[in-house]
Design a protein around this motif. Structure first.
Motif, PDB file in Angstrom:
ATOM      1  N   TYR A  50      25.647 -42.446 -27.930  1.00 30.50           N
ATOM      2  CA  TYR A  50      25.779 -43.432 -26.663  1.00 30.50           C
ATOM      3  C   TYR A  50      26.783 -42.844 -25.694  1.00 30.50           C
ATOM      4  O   TYR A  50      26.398 -42.937 -24.527  1.00 30.50           O
ATOM      5  CB  TYR A  50      26.573 -44.679 -27.661  1.00 30.50           C
ATOM      6  N   ALA A  51      27.899 -42.209 -26.041  1.00 27.43           N
ATOM      7  CA  ALA A  51      28.603 -41.495 -24.980  1.00 27.43           C
ATOM      8  C   ALA A  51      27.987 -40.431 -24.260  1.00 27.43           C
ATOM      9  O   ALA A  51      28.085 -40.648 -22.813  1.00 27.43           O
ATOM     10  CB  ALA A  51      29.902 -41.136 -25.692  1.00 27.43           C
ATOM     11  N   LYS A  53      24.847 -40.386 -23.512  1.00 20.53           N
ATOM     12  CA  LYS A  53      23.809 -41.184 -22.660  1.00 20.53           C
ATOM     13  C   LYS A  53      24.416 -41.848 -21.602  1.00 20.53           C
ATOM     14  O   LYS A  53      23.864 -41.688 -20.523  1.00 20.53           O
ATOM     15  CB  LYS A  53      23.218 -42.138 -23.564  1.00 20.53           C
ATOM     16  N   GLN A  54      25.779 -42.172 -21.717  1.00 17.51           N
ATOM     17  CA  GLN A  54      26.395 -42.757 -20.580  1.00 17.51           C
ATOM     18  C   GLN A  54      26.880 -41.607 -19.663  1.00 17.51           C
ATOM     19  O   GLN A  54      26.926 -41.925 -18.224  1.00 17.51           O
ATOM     20  CB  GLN A  54      27.635 -43.530 -20.956  1.00 17.51           C
ATOM     21  N   TRP A  55      26.845 -40.417 -20.051  1.00 13.66           N
ATOM     22  CA  TRP A  55      27.452 -39.291 -19.335  1.00 13.66           C
ATOM     23  C   TRP A  55      26.214 -38.396 -18.847  1.00 13.66           C
ATOM     24  O   TRP A  55      26.512 -37.349 -18.318  1.00 13.66           O
ATOM     25  CB  TRP A  55      28.462 -38.461 -19.738  1.00 13.66           C
ATOM     26  N   LEU A  60      29.786 -40.866 -15.238  1.00 10.41           N
ATOM     27  CA  LEU A  60      29.542 -42.200 -16.041  1.00 10.41           C
ATOM     28  C   LEU A  60      28.750 -43.430 -15.524  1.00 10.41           C
ATOM     29  O   LEU A  60      29.150 -43.711 -14.436  1.00 10.41           O
ATOM     30  CB  LEU A  60      31.114 -42.495 -16.480  1.00 10.41           C
ATOM     31  N   VAL A  61      27.759 -43.630 -16.288  1.00 13.39           N
ATOM     32  CA  VAL A  61      26.896 -44.575 -15.757  1.00 13.39           C
ATOM     33  C   VAL A  61      27.330 -45.869 -16.911  1.00 13.39           C
ATOM     34  O   VAL A  61      26.980 -45.767 -18.048  1.00 13.39           O
ATOM     35  CB  VAL A  61      25.700 -44.355 -15.921  1.00 13.39           C
ATOM     36  N   SER A  62      28.204 -46.771 -16.457  1.00 10.91           N
ATOM     37  CA  SER A  62      28.728 -47.841 -17.305  1.00 10.91           C
ATOM     38  C   SER A  62      27.452 -49.056 -17.016  1.00 10.91           C
ATOM     39  O   SER A  62      26.280 -48.849 -16.238  1.00 10.91           O
ATOM     40  CB  SER A  62      29.905 -48.238 -16.991  1.00 10.91           C
ATOM     41  N   GLY A  63      27.780 -49.883 -17.910  1.00  9.46           N
ATOM     42  CA  GLY A  63      26.972 -51.242 -17.731  1.00  9.46           C
ATOM     43  C   GLY A  63      26.137 -51.333 -19.126  1.00  9.46           C
ATOM     44  O   GLY A  63      26.047 -52.505 -19.484  1.00  9.46           O
ATOM     45  N   SER A  64      25.773 -50.594 -19.675  1.00  9.24           N
ATOM     46  CA  SER A  64      25.299 -50.613 -21.088  1.00  9.24           C
ATOM     47  C   SER A  64      26.333 -50.964 -21.965  1.00  9.24           C
ATOM     48  O   SER A  64      27.406 -50.236 -22.169  1.00  9.24           O
ATOM     49  CB  SER A  64      24.180 -49.530 -21.736  1.00  9.24           C
ATOM     50  N   GLN A  65      26.076 -51.588 -23.406  1.00  9.09           N
ATOM     51  CA  GLN A  65      26.992 -51.639 -24.244  1.00  9.09           C
ATOM     52  C   GLN A  65      26.621 -50.958 -25.573  1.00  9.09           C
ATOM     53  O   GLN A  65      25.452 -50.988 -25.658  1.00  9.09           O
ATOM     54  CB  GLN A  65      27.298 -53.242 -24.645  1.00  9.09           C
ATOM     55  N   PHE A  66      27.420 -50.392 -26.305  1.00 11.20           N
ATOM     56  CA  PHE A  66      27.162 -50.020 -27.688  1.00 11.20           C
ATOM     57  C   PHE A  66      27.100 -51.337 -28.688  1.00 11.20           C
ATOM     58  O   PHE A  66      27.975 -51.900 -29.148  1.00 11.20           O
ATOM     59  CB  PHE A  66      28.636 -49.331 -28.275  1.00 11.20           C
TER      60      PHE A  66
END
Length: 143
Positions: A50-51, A53-55, A60-66
């Motif tokens: 997950y981390a 994928k965010q980077w 850092l592409v935020s917005g999605s949740q784990f």
């Protein structure tokens, strides 16, 4: 064991479950962590993916949740991989068991406890954890 021996596994286990000395969950609930169970290893590697994928873009592409909805398949993939490794041969089963015990021993040492108790017999087994996870899923589906 390849991926399941990556140093990030021990780093995350130490930070998450053994960083609060005697108040660490890995110490307080030692019977659930000795040795480090498959679901913990699967969860750590799912969270790492997950981390990553965010980077992936370099930022850092935020917005999605784990969330279970998004990452259940990946978690299950890791659980299945561990199980496959365990059943491949007696040697691989023994290697995995030693690795899981070492993960616990190093985490316990990180929390300041250098004496490692024998493996407990009261830890949760995977069947119980799967039933608990199913009950949680069923309860959340009813909401």
């Amino acid at each position: 064991m390849g991926i399941y021996e990556h140093p990030i596994l021990q780093d995350v286990i130490n930070a998450q479950w053994f960083s609060k000395k005697k108040k660490s969950d890995g110490i307080v609930f030692g019977s659930a962590f000795n040795p480090i169970p498959d679901p913990v290893i699967a969860l750590v590697f799912t969270a790492v993916q997950y981390a990553i994928k965010q980077w992936a873009s370099g930022f850092l592409v935020s917005g999605s949740q784990f969330s279970e909805v998004d990452y259940h398949d990946m978690y299950k993939h890791h659980l299945d991989g561990l199980e496959q490794w365990r059943h491949f041969s007696t040697r691989t089963a023994q290697a995995l068991a030693r690795h899981q015990q070492r993960l616990y021993s190093f985490g316990r040492s990180r929390a300041g406890f250098h004496d490692v108790p024998e493996r407990t017999k009261t830890r949760f087994d995977n069947a119980k954890l799967e039933r608990a996870a199913a009950a949680i899923r069923d309860a959340s589906d009813k909401e």
